[in-house]
Design a protein around this motif. Structure first.
Motif, PDB file in Angstrom:
ATOM      1  N   ASP A  65      13.619  17.694  86.944  1.00 30.04           N
ATOM      2  CA  ASP A  65      12.424  18.406  87.403  1.00 30.04           C
ATOM      3  C   ASP A  65      11.708  19.084  86.238  1.00 30.04           C
ATOM      4  O   ASP A  65      10.477  19.067  86.153  1.00 30.04           O
ATOM      5  N   VAL A  66      12.493  19.686  85.343  1.00 27.18           N
ATOM      6  CA  VAL A  66      11.901  20.343  84.178  1.00 27.18           C
ATOM      7  C   VAL A  66      11.244  19.307  83.271  1.00 27.18           C
ATOM      8  O   VAL A  66      10.142  19.508  82.762  1.00 27.18           O
ATOM      9  N   PHE A  67      11.918  18.169  83.083  1.00 29.50           N
ATOM     10  CA  PHE A  67      11.369  17.100  82.247  1.00 29.50           C
ATOM     11  C   PHE A  67      10.019  16.620  82.777  1.00 29.50           C
ATOM     12  O   PHE A  67       9.043  16.511  82.023  1.00 29.50           O
ATOM     13  N   ILE A  68       9.950  16.328  84.072  1.00 26.92           N
ATOM     14  CA  ILE A  68       8.710  15.828  84.674  1.00 26.92           C
ATOM     15  C   ILE A  68       7.603  16.870  84.572  1.00 26.92           C
ATOM     16  O   ILE A  68       6.449  16.556  84.255  1.00 26.92           O
ATOM     17  N   SER A  69       7.947  18.133  84.822  1.00 22.12           N
ATOM     18  CA  SER A  69       6.958  19.203  84.747  1.00 22.12           C
ATOM     19  C   SER A  69       6.379  19.321  83.343  1.00 22.12           C
ATOM     20  O   SER A  69       5.160  19.420  83.157  1.00 22.12           O
ATOM     21  N   TYR A  70       7.257  19.293  82.350  1.00 26.46           N
ATOM     22  CA  TYR A  70       6.797  19.386  80.967  1.00 26.46           C
ATOM     23  C   TYR A  70       5.985  18.169  80.562  1.00 26.46           C
ATOM     24  O   TYR A  70       4.968  18.289  79.865  1.00 26.46           O
ATOM     25  N   LEU A  71       6.421  16.982  80.986  1.00 28.00           N
ATOM     26  CA  LEU A  71       5.713  15.764  80.586  1.00 28.00           C
ATOM     27  C   LEU A  71       4.307  15.733  81.176  1.00 28.00           C
ATOM     28  O   LEU A  71       3.346  15.347  80.494  1.00 28.00           O
ATOM     29  N   LYS A  72       4.165  16.138  82.426  1.00 27.55           N
ATOM     30  CA  LYS A  72       2.827  16.215  83.019  1.00 27.55           C
ATOM     31  C   LYS A  72       1.935  17.141  82.200  1.00 27.55           C
ATOM     32  O   LYS A  72       0.787  16.816  81.884  1.00 27.55           O
ATOM     33  N   GLY A  73       2.483  18.302  81.869  1.00 22.40           N
ATOM     34  CA  GLY A  73       1.703  19.267  81.102  1.00 22.40           C
ATOM     35  C   GLY A  73       1.346  18.766  79.718  1.00 22.40           C
ATOM     36  O   GLY A  73       0.207  18.898  79.262  1.00 22.40           O
ATOM     37  N   LYS A  74       2.315  18.156  79.040  1.00 21.44           N
ATOM     38  CA  LYS A  74       2.078  17.679  77.678  1.00 21.44           C
ATOM     39  C   LYS A  74       1.098  16.509  77.644  1.00 21.44           C
ATOM     40  O   LYS A  74       0.296  16.386  76.712  1.00 21.44           O
ATOM     41  N   LEU A  75       1.147  15.636  78.641  1.00 17.54           N
ATOM     42  CA  LEU A  75       0.193  14.527  78.701  1.00 17.54           C
ATOM     43  C   LEU A  75      -1.235  15.063  78.790  1.00 17.54           C
ATOM     44  O   LEU A  75      -2.138  14.604  78.089  1.00 17.54           O
ATOM     45  N   GLY A  76      -1.431  16.051  79.662  1.00 19.75           N
ATOM     46  CA  GLY A  76      -2.757  16.644  79.792  1.00 19.75           C
ATOM     47  C   GLY A  76      -3.202  17.338  78.524  1.00 19.75           C
ATOM     48  O   GLY A  76      -4.361  17.229  78.106  1.00 19.75           O
ATOM     49  N   GLU A  77      -2.283  18.037  77.890  1.00 19.38           N
ATOM     50  CA  GLU A  77      -2.620  18.749  76.659  1.00 19.38           C
ATOM     51  C   GLU A  77      -2.975  17.780  75.533  1.00 19.38           C
ATOM     52  O   GLU A  77      -3.834  18.074  74.694  1.00 19.38           O
ATOM     53  N   GLU A  78      -2.311  16.623  75.505  1.00 19.05           N
ATOM     54  CA  GLU A  78      -2.623  15.623  74.485  1.00 19.05           C
ATOM     55  C   GLU A  78      -4.073  15.158  74.601  1.00 19.05           C
ATOM     56  O   GLU A  78      -4.740  14.906  73.595  1.00 19.05           O
ATOM     57  N   VAL A  79      -4.546  15.036  75.836  1.00 18.20           N
ATOM     58  CA  VAL A  79      -5.946  14.638  76.051  1.00 18.20           C
ATOM     59  C   VAL A  79      -6.884  15.678  75.451  1.00 18.20           C
ATOM     60  O   VAL A  79      -7.806  15.356  74.699  1.00 18.20           O
ATOM     61  N   ARG A  96       7.321  30.077  75.899  1.00 21.05           N
ATOM     62  CA  ARG A  96       7.147  30.296  77.336  1.00 21.05           C
ATOM     63  C   ARG A  96       7.769  29.143  78.107  1.00 21.05           C
ATOM     64  O   ARG A  96       7.985  28.062  77.581  1.00 21.05           O
ATOM     65  N   PHE A  97       8.033  29.369  79.385  1.00 20.65           N
ATOM     66  CA  PHE A  97       8.670  28.352  80.210  1.00 20.65           C
ATOM     67  C   PHE A  97       7.675  27.762  81.198  1.00 20.65           C
ATOM     68  O   PHE A  97       6.861  28.464  81.772  1.00 20.65           O
ATOM     69  N   GLY A  98       7.774  26.453  81.418  1.00 16.58           N
ATOM     70  CA  GLY A  98       6.958  25.797  82.433  1.00 16.58           C
ATOM     71  C   GLY A  98       5.836  24.988  81.838  1.00 16.58           C
ATOM     72  O   GLY A  98       5.306  25.289  80.777  1.00 16.58           O
ATOM     73  N   GLY A  99       5.447  23.916  82.529  1.00  9.65           N
ATOM     74  CA  GLY A  99       4.403  23.034  82.031  1.00  9.65           C
ATOM     75  C   GLY A  99       3.015  23.602  82.166  1.00  9.65           C
ATOM     76  O   GLY A  99       2.112  23.233  81.441  1.00  9.65           O
ATOM     77  N   ASP A 100       2.794  24.494  83.135  1.00 12.11           N
ATOM     78  CA  ASP A 100       1.478  25.084  83.333  1.00 12.11           C
ATOM     79  C   ASP A 100       1.559  26.583  83.096  1.00 12.11           C
ATOM     80  O   ASP A 100       1.721  27.371  84.016  1.00 12.11           O
ATOM     81  N   GLY A 101       1.468  27.008  81.851  1.00 11.26           N
ATOM     82  CA  GLY A 101       1.532  28.421  81.527  1.00 11.26           C
ATOM     83  C   GLY A 101       0.191  29.088  81.722  1.00 11.26           C
ATOM     84  O   GLY A 101      -0.756  28.497  82.215  1.00 11.26           O
ATOM     85  N   ASN A 102       0.090  30.337  81.307  1.00  9.04           N
ATOM     86  CA  ASN A 102      -1.154  31.073  81.507  1.00  9.04           C
ATOM     87  C   ASN A 102      -2.241  30.661  80.529  1.00  9.04           C
ATOM     88  O   ASN A 102      -3.419  30.690  80.853  1.00  9.04           O
ATOM     89  N   ILE A 103      -1.864  30.312  79.299  1.00  7.09           N
ATOM     90  CA  ILE A 103      -2.829  29.861  78.292  1.00  7.09           C
ATOM     91  C   ILE A 103      -2.208  28.684  77.540  1.00  7.09           C
ATOM     92  O   ILE A 103      -1.094  28.780  77.044  1.00  7.09           O
ATOM     93  N   ASP A 104      -2.928  27.575  77.454  1.00  7.89           N
ATOM     94  CA  ASP A 104      -2.425  26.402  76.735  1.00  7.89           C
ATOM     95  C   ASP A 104      -3.011  26.286  75.337  1.00  7.89           C
ATOM     96  O   ASP A 104      -2.330  25.868  74.406  1.00  7.89           O
ATOM     97  N   PHE A 105      -4.294  26.642  75.187  1.00 10.98           N
ATOM     98  CA  PHE A 105      -4.961  26.585  73.890  1.00 10.98           C
ATOM     99  C   PHE A 105      -5.854  27.810  73.725  1.00 10.98           C
ATOM    100  O   PHE A 105      -6.252  28.444  74.710  1.00 10.98           O
ATOM    101  N   THR A 106      -6.172  28.093  72.473  1.00 12.06           N
ATOM    102  CA  THR A 106      -7.213  29.071  72.169  1.00 12.06           C
ATOM    103  C   THR A 106      -8.164  28.424  71.166  1.00 12.06           C
ATOM    104  O   THR A 106      -7.801  27.441  70.499  1.00 12.06           O
ATOM    105  N   LEU A 107      -9.364  28.951  71.060  1.00 10.66           N
ATOM    106  CA  LEU A 107     -10.261  28.461  70.025  1.00 10.66           C
ATOM    107  C   LEU A 107      -9.689  28.855  68.666  1.00 10.66           C
ATOM    108  O   LEU A 107      -9.226  29.975  68.482  1.00 10.66           O
ATOM    109  N   THR A 108      -9.721  27.942  67.724  1.00 12.01           N
ATOM    110  CA  THR A 108      -9.151  28.195  66.401  1.00 12.01           C
ATOM    111  C   THR A 108      -9.817  29.388  65.727  1.00 12.01           C
ATOM    112  O   THR A 108      -9.159  30.206  65.087  1.00 12.01           O
TER     113      THR A 108
END
Length: 263
Positions: A65-79, A96-108
């Protein structure tokens, strides 16, 4: 034509083409693309990372379950990483834990501007993305990714669609979480320009200058736009003594909320 009407019109066209399979596909990093394909060594690296995270948090949830959750999140982030490139900086997953955290990216160039990525697999007519009030508070935009294939350990290739985005200031919450479909999103081609304009307005505000913007259609295009600037020519700042950019988005959010579009 205002910029929201423009992006909604482009989104309607995108949805029609998504159904027929006629999509913009660009493999150049930093350029816009409606479709991103991930396979081979790139996918292998994502899988290895997700298995490491699954092992790390196996006491919290079942490993698969953790693997699938992370992979979904990482696939989206790669896009999002491929489309926005150096414009954004990734938040460290291991903090942080979980594929959908509170913040995934910030402006550089401005870490105060957060970007949340939501990845979902499902039928285009029924798929929904959801966001919590905490995520709305911490992020400037939510970017939605549609995964064509069911996410699993064995899948060898993924077709990922940048389904669209929403400025969080347009989202009004009645309760702690809301969901929305693809037809309620704004066309993804406007994401880069929106973030640029938001960053500019915040920079002007921090210098205590009258940062007042209203986006109107530009009457003419002086030069041929690049892919990243495809929609930029439609956004033209206009000085207004009564409302700044933040107030404008709150006002727009109120209007769409009253219409029942974000509930």
């Amino acid at each position: 034509m205002d910029w929201i009407t423009l992006l909604r019109s482009l989104q309607s066209d995108f949805i029609k083409r998504l159904t027929s399979g006629c999509l913009l596909h660009c493999e150049t990093e930093g350029q816009y693309s409606e479709l991103t394909i991930i396979s081979g060594e790139r996918l292998k690296a994502l899988r290895e990372f997700c298995w490491l995270m699954a092992e790390k948090y196996k006491r919290v949830s079942p490993v698969r379950d953790v693997f699938i959750s992370y992979l979904k999140g990482k696939l989206g982030e790669e896009v999002v990483k491929e489309r926005l490139a150096d414009f954004i900086t990734e938040v460290d997953y291991e903090k942080r834990f979980g594929g959908d955290g509170n913040i995934d990216f910030t402006l550089t160039s401005d870490p105060s501007i957060g970007i949340e990525v939501k990845s979902r697999h499902g039928n285009i007519d029924r798929v929904r993305w959801s966001i919590s009030s905490e995520e709305v508070e911490k992020n400037a935009v939510v970017v939605c990714i549609l995964i064509q294939e069911d996410v699993s350990e064995a899948q060898s290739q993924y077709h990922l669609f940048l389904a669209g985005f929403l400025p969080t200031r347009m989202i009004k919450l009645k309760t702690g979480k809301i969901s929305f479909g693809i037809d309620q999103l704004l066309y993804g081609g406007g994401l880069w320009c929106y973030l640029e304009q938001l960053q500019s307005s915040l920079n002007n505000s921090s210098r205590q200058q009258p940062s007042i913007y209203k986006y109107l259609p530009k009457q003419e295009i002086l030069s041929k736009p690049t892919n990243n600037q495809l929609l930029k020519s439609f956004f033209q700042p206009e000085y207004n003594n009564n409302e700044d950019l933040n107030t404008l988005y709150v006002k727009l959010g109120d209007e769409y909320f009253e219409k029942g579009e974000y509930t």
